[in-house]
Scaffold this motif. Structure first.
Motif, short mmCIF file in Angstrom:
data_model
loop_
_atom_site.label_atom_id
_atom_site.label_comp_id
_atom_site.label_asym_id
_atom_site.label_seq_id
_atom_site.Cartn_x
_atom_site.Cartn_y
_atom_site.Cartn_z
N GLN A 104 -27.34 48.90 8.15
CA GLN A 104 -26.81 47.70 8.77
C GLN A 104 -26.41 46.64 7.77
O GLN A 104 -25.55 45.81 8.05
N GLN A 105 -27.00 46.65 6.57
CA GLN A 105 -26.66 45.66 5.56
C GLN A 105 -25.68 46.20 4.53
O GLN A 105 -25.38 45.55 3.55
N ALA A 106 -25.19 47.42 4.76
CA ALA A 106 -24.28 48.06 3.81
C ALA A 106 -22.89 48.19 4.43
O ALA A 106 -22.67 47.88 5.60
N ARG A 107 -21.96 48.71 3.66
CA ARG A 107 -20.60 48.86 4.15
C ARG A 107 -20.47 49.99 5.17
O ARG A 107 -19.43 50.14 5.80
N LEU A 108 -21.53 50.78 5.33
CA LEU A 108 -21.52 51.86 6.30
C LEU A 108 -21.99 51.42 7.68
O LEU A 108 -22.18 52.25 8.56
N ALA A 146 -18.78 48.60 -5.41
CA ALA A 146 -17.53 48.89 -4.71
C ALA A 146 -17.18 50.36 -4.77
O ALA A 146 -16.44 50.87 -3.92
N ALA A 147 -17.72 51.08 -5.76
CA ALA A 147 -17.40 52.50 -5.92
C ALA A 147 -18.12 53.37 -4.90
O ALA A 147 -17.77 54.54 -4.73
N PHE A 148 -19.11 52.83 -4.18
CA PHE A 148 -19.92 53.67 -3.31
C PHE A 148 -19.10 54.32 -2.20
O PHE A 148 -19.14 55.54 -2.01
N GLU A 149 -18.33 53.51 -1.46
CA GLU A 149 -17.62 54.05 -0.30
C GLU A 149 -16.58 55.09 -0.69
O GLU A 149 -16.56 56.19 -0.09
N PRO A 150 -15.68 54.85 -1.67
CA PRO A 150 -14.72 55.90 -2.02
C PRO A 150 -15.39 57.15 -2.58
O PRO A 150 -14.91 58.27 -2.33
N LEU A 151 -16.50 57.01 -3.29
CA LEU A 151 -17.19 58.19 -3.80
C LEU A 151 -17.89 58.94 -2.67
O LEU A 151 -17.93 60.18 -2.69
N MET A 152 -18.43 58.22 -1.70
CA MET A 152 -19.05 58.89 -0.56
C MET A 152 -18.02 59.73 0.20
O MET A 152 -18.28 60.88 0.56
N ARG A 203 -22.72 66.14 -14.82
CA ARG A 203 -23.11 64.84 -15.33
C ARG A 203 -23.57 63.97 -14.17
O ARG A 203 -23.25 64.23 -13.02
N VAL A 204 -24.30 62.91 -14.51
CA VAL A 204 -24.73 61.93 -13.53
C VAL A 204 -24.25 60.56 -13.99
O VAL A 204 -24.40 60.21 -15.17
N PHE A 205 -23.65 59.79 -13.07
CA PHE A 205 -23.08 58.50 -13.40
C PHE A 205 -23.74 57.41 -12.55
O PHE A 205 -23.89 57.57 -11.34
N ARG A 206 -24.13 56.34 -13.21
CA ARG A 206 -24.68 55.19 -12.48
C ARG A 206 -23.54 54.35 -11.94
O ARG A 206 -22.64 53.94 -12.70
N LEU A 207 -23.53 54.09 -10.64
CA LEU A 207 -22.40 53.44 -10.01
C LEU A 207 -22.15 52.04 -10.54
O LEU A 207 -21.00 51.58 -10.58
#
Length: 317
Positions: A104-108, A146-152, A203-207
């Motif tokens: 509820q507090q996120a862009r989703l 901001a990268a969370f939604e396009p990466l999801m 690899r692992v990337f920190r958003l």
């Protein structure tokens, strides 16, 4: 304008659902009147990409297929877009409501609410309220990047992406071409696990270190996607959750309480300092840097060198 867009989205959805083979942008433009009226190719491309993203947000599973000659086509298979009968009891509905509250507090938040509305339409009992309170505590997952939604969305649709990434030891970001697998949250930070095409390795990337926009790329994945358990183990290892040895550090007496919670041994040194033995795994150097001058690494030597390199990179800006 709203009616015109809704009609355009409906026509696009019908075209994608009604075809047995992938349709190219050119074929879709010729089939939909609103696209034919677009003033230029750039205008059409922008309109089509927005419409495609809107349909995916509404839940339509659109596949991107590359032909042998390299042309990109799109289709929505009926079997992938058919919802089976849904029967949920009160406990299962409550679990879904709790999951929706997490976002509820996120862009989703909008997507979570929309998903529950779709379940209502598919047969969720009317006397069950998924949003009913079931406890004094409610979970929250903060998402500020901001990268969370396009990466999801890229993880969901199996679409390669390109983004600029700044390593902790680097002064400037550099482009990374990645096949995204999954997003995981560790210690309050979001990480992307995926296949780095340039390095030919996972690899692992920190958003929070991704700068600029995340850009999608056509084509299929070139590396196999591991199962969820393997991905989570990879994220955990790169985030410092997997430790196979110990490190010795000095820590100011009234500082670094998260480090103290991880310590396997603590010895008072006096003069405002303590000596701690803590588990040492990948990512510990990045964590220690966050405590600045309150931490001094004693051993091992390679960990001390990594921390010093990171501090120097921060100092250079």
């Amino acid at each position: 304008m709203a009616i015109a867009k809704a009609e355009r989205l409906m026509n696009l959805a019908l075209c994608l659902l009604g075809t047995r083979r992938p349709l190219s942008k050119r074929e879709l433009r010729q089939s939909i009147e609103a696209y034919l009226e677009a003033g230029s190719d750039d205008s059409f491309n922008r309109m089509f990409e927005r419409d495609k993203d809107d349909l995916r947000e509404l839940g339509l599973v659109i596949e991107t297929v590359e032909s042998l000659d390299g042309e990109i086509g799109y289709l929505a298979r009926r079997d992938s877009n058919r919802l089976p009968p849904i029967t949920l009891d009160a406990e299962e509905a409550a679990a879904l409501g709790l999951a929706a509250k997490v976002w509820q507090q996120a862009r989703l938040a909008g997507a979570a609410s929309g998903a529950l509305q779709k379940l209502r339409a598919a047969g969720l009992p009317e006397d069950v309220d998924p949003y009913e309170a079931h406890g004094a505590l409610e979970p929250r997952i903060p998402v500020h990047e901001a990268a969370f939604e396009p990466l999801m969305l890229a993880c969901r649709d199996r679409r390669p992406v390109v983004f600029d990434y700044r390593k902790a030891t680097a002064a400037r970001p550099e482009p990374r071409h990645v096949e995204p697998w999954a997003l995981e949250c560790w210690r309050g930070h979001w990480y992307l696990a995926g296949w780095d095409r340039d390095r030919g390795a996972e690899r692992v990337f920190r958003l929070s270190r991704i700068t600029g926009k995340v850009r999608s790329r056509g084509g299929r994945f070139t590396a196999p996607v591991p199962d969820v358990v393997t991905v989570r183990e990879t994220v955990a290892g790169w985030a410092g959750e997997t430790a196979d040895r110990s490190a010795l550090i000095r820590l100011r007496t009234d500082a670094g309480y998260p480090l103290r919670a991880k310590a396997t041994a603590v010895r008072e040194l006096g003069d405002g300092w303590d000596e701690l033995e803590i588990p040492y795994g990948h990512g510990l150097d990045a964590w220690l840097v966050e405590f600045g001058p309150d931490v001094v690494v004693l051993e091992p030597a390679e960990l001390r060198a990594d921390v010093v390199d990171r501090l120097r990179a921060v100092a250079k800006g």
